[in-house]
Design a protein around this motif. Structure first.
Motif, PDB file in Angstrom:
ATOM      1  N   UNK A 366      24.799 -17.437  23.597  1.00 12.17           N
ATOM      2  CA  UNK A 366      23.064 -17.414  22.470  1.00 12.17           C
ATOM      3  C   UNK A 366      22.116 -17.570  23.511  1.00 12.17           C
ATOM      4  N   UNK A 367      22.076 -17.711  24.558  1.00 13.02           N
ATOM      5  CA  UNK A 367      20.662 -17.747  24.876  1.00 13.02           C
ATOM      6  C   UNK A 367      19.381 -17.439  24.806  1.00 13.02           C
ATOM      7  N   UNK A 368      18.803 -18.587  24.103  1.00 15.31           N
ATOM      8  CA  UNK A 368      16.504 -18.350  23.666  1.00 15.31           C
ATOM      9  C   UNK A 368      16.168 -18.558  24.325  1.00 15.31           C
ATOM     10  N   UNK A 369      14.834 -18.305  23.616  1.00 16.29           N
ATOM     11  CA  UNK A 369      13.913 -19.116  24.162  1.00 16.29           C
ATOM     12  C   UNK A 369      12.559 -18.758  23.639  1.00 16.29           C
ATOM     13  N   UNK A 370      11.282 -18.165  23.484  1.00 14.94           N
ATOM     14  CA  UNK A 370      10.695 -18.499  22.763  1.00 14.94           C
ATOM     15  C   UNK A 370       9.939 -17.413  23.595  1.00 14.94           C
ATOM     16  N   UNK A 371      10.294 -16.076  23.938  1.00 13.73           N
ATOM     17  CA  UNK A 371       8.812 -15.240  24.573  1.00 13.73           C
ATOM     18  C   UNK A 371       8.401 -15.068  24.094  1.00 13.73           C
ATOM     19  N   UNK A 372       6.886 -14.540  25.591  1.00 15.01           N
ATOM     20  CA  UNK A 372       5.569 -15.122  25.212  1.00 15.01           C
ATOM     21  C   UNK A 372       4.458 -14.222  25.395  1.00 15.01           C
ATOM     22  N   UNK A 373       4.167 -13.928  24.440  1.00 13.76           N
ATOM     23  CA  UNK A 373       3.369 -12.634  24.433  1.00 13.76           C
ATOM     24  C   UNK A 373       1.397 -13.523  24.738  1.00 13.76           C
ATOM     25  N   UNK A 374       1.443 -13.073  25.791  1.00 16.93           N
ATOM     26  CA  UNK A 374      -0.411 -13.882  26.243  1.00 16.93           C
ATOM     27  C   UNK A 374      -1.081 -12.583  26.735  1.00 16.93           C
ATOM     28  N   UNK A 375      -2.107 -12.566  26.401  1.00 15.64           N
ATOM     29  CA  UNK A 375      -3.359 -12.272  26.233  1.00 15.64           C
ATOM     30  C   UNK A 375      -4.846 -12.931  26.387  1.00 15.64           C
ATOM     31  N   UNK A 376      -5.515 -12.141  27.539  1.00 16.14           N
ATOM     32  CA  UNK A 376      -6.886 -12.937  27.616  1.00 16.14           C
ATOM     33  C   UNK A 376      -7.835 -11.755  27.892  1.00 16.14           C
ATOM     34  N   UNK A 377      -9.297 -13.159  27.795  1.00 16.90           N
ATOM     35  CA  UNK A 377     -10.190 -11.802  27.575  1.00 16.90           C
ATOM     36  C   UNK A 377     -11.839 -12.765  28.174  1.00 16.90           C
ATOM     37  N   UNK A 378     -12.620 -11.422  27.698  1.00 15.33           N
ATOM     38  CA  UNK A 378     -13.991 -12.530  27.694  1.00 15.33           C
ATOM     39  C   UNK A 378     -14.709 -12.231  26.036  1.00 15.33           C
ATOM     40  N   UNK A 379     -15.580 -13.621  25.984  1.00 14.29           N
ATOM     41  CA  UNK A 379     -15.955 -13.779  24.750  1.00 14.29           C
ATOM     42  C   UNK A 379     -17.183 -13.145  24.895  1.00 14.29           C
ATOM     43  N   UNK A 380     -18.204 -12.844  24.877  1.00 19.08           N
ATOM     44  CA  UNK A 380     -19.253 -12.504  24.093  1.00 19.08           C
ATOM     45  C   UNK A 380     -20.808 -14.113  23.751  1.00 19.08           C
ATOM     46  N   UNK A 381     -19.776 -15.169  24.162  1.00 19.50           N
ATOM     47  CA  UNK A 381     -20.664 -16.265  23.713  1.00 19.50           C
ATOM     48  C   UNK A 381     -19.451 -16.985  24.801  1.00 19.50           C
ATOM     49  N   UNK A 382     -20.638 -17.997  25.626  1.00 19.50           N
ATOM     50  CA  UNK A 382     -19.883 -19.564  26.628  1.00 19.50           C
ATOM     51  C   UNK A 382     -18.918 -20.190  25.649  1.00 19.50           C
ATOM     52  N   UNK A 383     -17.778 -21.007  25.956  1.00 21.19           N
ATOM     53  CA  UNK A 383     -17.259 -21.571  25.214  1.00 21.19           C
ATOM     54  C   UNK A 383     -16.733 -22.729  26.011  1.00 21.19           C
ATOM     55  N   UNK A 384     -16.595 -22.661  27.399  1.00 15.43           N
ATOM     56  CA  UNK A 384     -16.291 -23.898  28.530  1.00 15.43           C
ATOM     57  C   UNK A 384     -15.738 -24.134  28.499  1.00 15.43           C
TER      58      UNK A 384
END
Length: 635
Positions: A366-384
C-alpha cells in the motif's frame, strides 16, 4: 549479534520528524527506580551524517550544483553510483528510473515510476516545503462515509485534535483558524496558531480576486467536479506552515528567500534538527553513520536487540558492527526505509516474512504518495514571483465531497516560485528562459509564443534582453494539484537483489496509479483549464514526451497525455488499524506482533487524503510518545 551490546531504555531508528519528536519527549520523561527518579535513557541510530554545526556546507553544495534539484545540497553526492553509497537515498531521473545501476530504487517491475525522494541524514528530509494542513475529518473514515473499499483509520479527527495543537506548537506553525475552518475541520475553543499567517503574495491576491465570482457558464463548466453545491467561486486560503511569520523560539521570521525547497538559509522554516538538538541536550545520544541492519526477536515475540553497521563516509567503508538492547524499540526510518529494515530482519529464518509481518503480511504494501499534477503559465498582469515562501495560499475546499465515491480529491497550491520547479521537463527558471533569449533557443516555450511580441527563437542582449525578461518572468505562475492516491496492495516495497556499499539490499519498488487517482488527475486538468481561462493566462502546461510517468486519459471525449510528479509524501506501507490481520500497528503505532516495537511516521496512514502528511505524522508521534511514557514500566 555482537557479544557486547549497548544498553538503553529506548532506541529509535531514524532522526526525522517522528524520531526527533519522540526522542525529545522521552528523553525528558522521568521514571521511578529503586534509587529514585531518573530520565529515560534514549539512543537514536541515524544512518546518515549527524547534525552539522551550521548549514553553510549545504548552501555551498546548492550554489555550486549544476542540477538544482531538491537533493543537491545534501549528501551523498549525486555523482556516486547507488551501489557504492553506504546510506543511499533516491534522486529521481526520468531517463534512468528503471536502472538499479544508476537509481537507488530498483523499479524494474513498476508500471509507472515512484517519483518521490527523501534524505538520510540527521533531521530527516530537510527539503520539505514546510506546509502543515491537517487532514479533514472524512479522510479518517473513507469507508464509512463513501463506502469505498478503503480502510478507515482506528482514530478520529476529534481524537487527534489536541495532538495536532501540540504538534503545531512544537514545529511553530503560522496560520489562521478562520481560514481553515472548512470541510469539517474544527479547533478547540479559543485556539489560535502559535503565529499569525504568512501574508498572501501578489499572486495569491490576484487569484482570489479573479476567482471570487463565476459566471453562470463558468459554474456550469465546473459541474464535472461533482460537489454537493455548484461551484460559484474558489477561495485561496492562507496555508498553515511550519515557518515563522514572527520570531519564534530563537528562530527568525521568514525573509522570503523562495528556496524553502531545498533549503531555508535562515532556518525560519522548521526542520527536525531543532527538536533533535533539544533531545540531545536533554541527554539523548545520537549515533550517526550507523545503519540498522536487522531487528532481532526472541522466542516470546519481543524485540530483543537491533544489529547495526557503522561506516566512515558516504562511500563507506564499514568501520564496525554492533548491537543495541532496549526495553522499547521505535522504528522511525520513513515509509520506505522502515519496511526495508523490517523485511531484512528474518532472524535466521524464524521470521521469514520479516519482523512485524506475521499476522497481516502487509509490511511494505500500500505504498502511496500524492501524485502531483503541475501546471504553469503566464498571466496578463505582473505578479512578481520569486518572492516569499514557495506557497502561502491554497484552494482546499475541493479536498472533500460526494465526488470521492467516484474519483480522487485534490488540494490546489499556488506557487510563488513561478517556473523554478520545472519548465516542461527541461530544468528550472529563471535560468532556462534567460538562456533561451541569450542564445536564441526555446526550451521554455516562451521564445516563440505570442506574449513576447518578438520573432521566434530570437536572441537578445542589453536593454531589450532586460526588458523582455522583466516582462515575461514577472508574469510567470504555477499551480499544483496534489491528488489523493488510493491504497493498493500491489504498490509495494520489497527487497532488491541490488545492494548498497554495506552489502544490504536496496528497496525494490512496484508502483502504479489507479483509475480512481487518474480520474482525480483528469479532473485537476479540467479545472486547470477553467482557472487558466478565468485568469486570462497563456497555458504552457504539457507532458514531455520523455516523461516516464505519462499516461493517456480520456477527457471530454479527447485523449490527453497527462503526468504527475512526486510530492515527497511516502505513506501507507505499515498501516494502522484495530485488526491485526488487516493492519501492522494499532492507533498508538504499536506493532500487533511485538509488544515492545513501535513503527512511526506516515507509513502508518491507512489512507492519505490530500493534506501534506507532516503535521499528522507529528501529532501521531507525540501521541505515541505520551503513551510510551505513561506505560513504560508495563511495556
Amino acid at each position: 549479534m555482537a557479544d557486547n551490546c549497548i544498553e538503553c531504555d529506548v532506541v529509535i531508528v531514524g532522526s526525522g520528524f517522528a524520531g526527533s519528536l519522540i526522542a525529545k519527549e522521552l528523553s525528558q520523561k522521568p521514571i521511578d527506580t529503586p534509587n529514585g527518579k531518573r530520565r529515560l535513557n534514549v539512543v537514536i541510530l541515524e544512518a546518515g551524517p549527524g547534525v552539522q554545526p551550521n548549514i553553510n556546507g549545504f548552501m555551498r553544495n546548492f550554489y555550486k550544483a549544476s542540477l538544482k534539484i531538491p537533493e543537491s545540497p545534501y549528501p551523498p553526492s549525486l555523482s556516486l553510483a547507488p551501489a557504492g553509497v553506504a546510506a543511499g537515498r533516491p534522486s529521481f531521473s526520468g531517463a534512468t528510473w528503471k536502472d538499479p545501476e544508476k537509481a537507488y530504487f530498483d523499479q524494474k517491475d513498476s508500471t509507472l515510476p515512484f517519483k518521490s525522494t527523501y534524505e538520510r541524514l540527521a533531521g530527516g528530509t530537510s527539503h520539505w516545503m514546510g506546509l502543515t494542513p491537517r487532514l479533514v475529518p472524512n479522510d479518517f473514515r473513507m469507508n464509512e462515509q463513501y463506502k469505498l473499499p478503503f480502510p478507515d483509520w482506528p482514530i478520529s479527527y476529534e481524537t487527534l485534535m489536541p495532538w495536532y495543537e501540540k504538534a503545531e506548537a512544537e514545529l511553530g506553525v503560522s496560520g489562521d483558524v478562520a481560514d481553515h475552518s472548512y470541510a469539517g475541520v474544527t479547533y478547540s475553543p479559543g485556539y489560535a496558531f502559535p503565529m499569525p499567517k504568512i501574508p498572501p503574495s501578489l499572486f495569491d491576491q490576484h487569484v482570489n480576486e479573479t476567482l471570487a465570482n463565476f459566471t453562470d457558464d463558468e459554474t456550469a463548466a465546473c459541474d464535472f467536479l461533482g460537489t454537493a453545491a455548484p461551484v460559484t467561486s474558489l477561495t485561496a486560503r492562507s496555508q498553515p506552515a511550519a515557518r515563522n511569520s514572527l520570531p519564534y523560539r530563537n528562530r527568525r521570521a521568514c525573509a522570503g528567500n523562495t528556496s524553502c525547497i531545498p533549503i531555508c538559509p535562515i532556518q525560519a522554516k522548521y526542520d527536525p534538527t531543532i527538536t533533535l538538538n533539544e533531545a540531545t541536550n536533554s541527554g539523548a545520544k545520537l549515533m550517526d553513520h550507523t545503519v540498522a541492519s536487522e531487528i532481532l526477536v526472541d522466542a516470546n515475540d519481543r524485540v530483543s536487540a537491533i544489529n547495526f553497521i557503522t561506516y566512515k563516509d558516504e562511500a563507506g567503508p564499514r568501520t564496525g558492527t554492533g548491537c543495541i538492547k532496549a526495553k522499547v524499540y521505535i522504528i522511525a526510518a520513513n515509509g520506505i526505509e522502515t519496511p526495508r529494515l523490517l523485511l531484512m530482519s528474518t532472524n535466521g529464518g524464524r521470521t521469514p516474512a520479516g519482523v512485524a509481518n506475521k499476522k497481516s503480511g502487509l509490511v511494505g504494501k500500500n505504498l502511496m504518495d500524492h501524485p502531483q499534477f503541475l501546471s504553469w503559465g503566464l498571466l496578463p498582469v505582473q505578479v512578481f514571483p520569486y518572492r516569499g515562501p514557495l506557497v502561502t495560499s491554497a484552494i482546499g475546499d475541493l479536498c472533500d465531497g460526494p465526488f470521492r465515491t467516484q474519483r480522487a480529491a485534490f488540494r490546489i497550491s499556488l506557487g510563488n516560485e513561478a517556473w523554478t520547479a520545472t519548465v516542461g521537463g527541461s530544468g528550472g527558471d529563471p535560468h532556462v528562459t534567460t538562456l533561451d533569449f541569450i542564445n536564441g533557443v526555446n526550451l521554455s516555450g516562451v521564445n516563440n509564443k505570442g506574449s513576447n511580441k518578438l520573432a521566434d527563437n530570437v536572441a537578445l542582449l542589453g536593454d531589450q534582453l532586460r526588458d523582455t525578461l522583466g516582462n515575461l518572468i514577472s508574469r510567470q505562475f504555477r499551480i499544483a494539484f496534489a491528488v489523493e492516491q488510493s491504497p493498493d496492495e500491489n504498490n509495494r516495497v520489497t527487497l532488491s537483489s541490488a545492494t548498497d556499499a554495506l552489502g544490504l539490499p536496496r528497496p525494490k519498488i512496484k508502483y502504479d496509479v489507479s483509475d480512481y487517482t487518474k480520474q482525480g488527475i483528469a479532473a485537476a486538468f479540467r479545472l486547470k483549464n477553467v482557472i487558466f481561462k478565468k485568469l486570462g493566462a497563456e497555458d504552457f502546461t504539457h507532458t514531455a514526451e520523455s516523461d516516464p510517468g505519462g499516461f493517456d486519459q480520456m477527457v471530454d471525449g479527447k485523449t490527453v497525455r497527462l503526468t504527475y510528479g512526486g510530492a515527497g509524501h511516502v505513506m501507507g506501507t505499515y498501516r494502522m488499524g484495530n485488526d491485526p490481520n488487516t493492519s501492522v500497528v494499532d492507533s498508538f503505532q504499536r506493532s500487533h506482533d511485538h509488544a515492545n516495537l513501535y513503527l512511526v511516521g506516515s507509513g502508518t496512514f491507512p489512507t492519505v487524503g490530500t493534506a501534506n502528511p507532516t503535521i499528522t505524522l507529528s501529532a501521531l508521534a507525540l501521541r505515541t510518545a505520551d503513551s510510551i511514557g505513561r506505560n513504560f514500566k508495563d511495556i
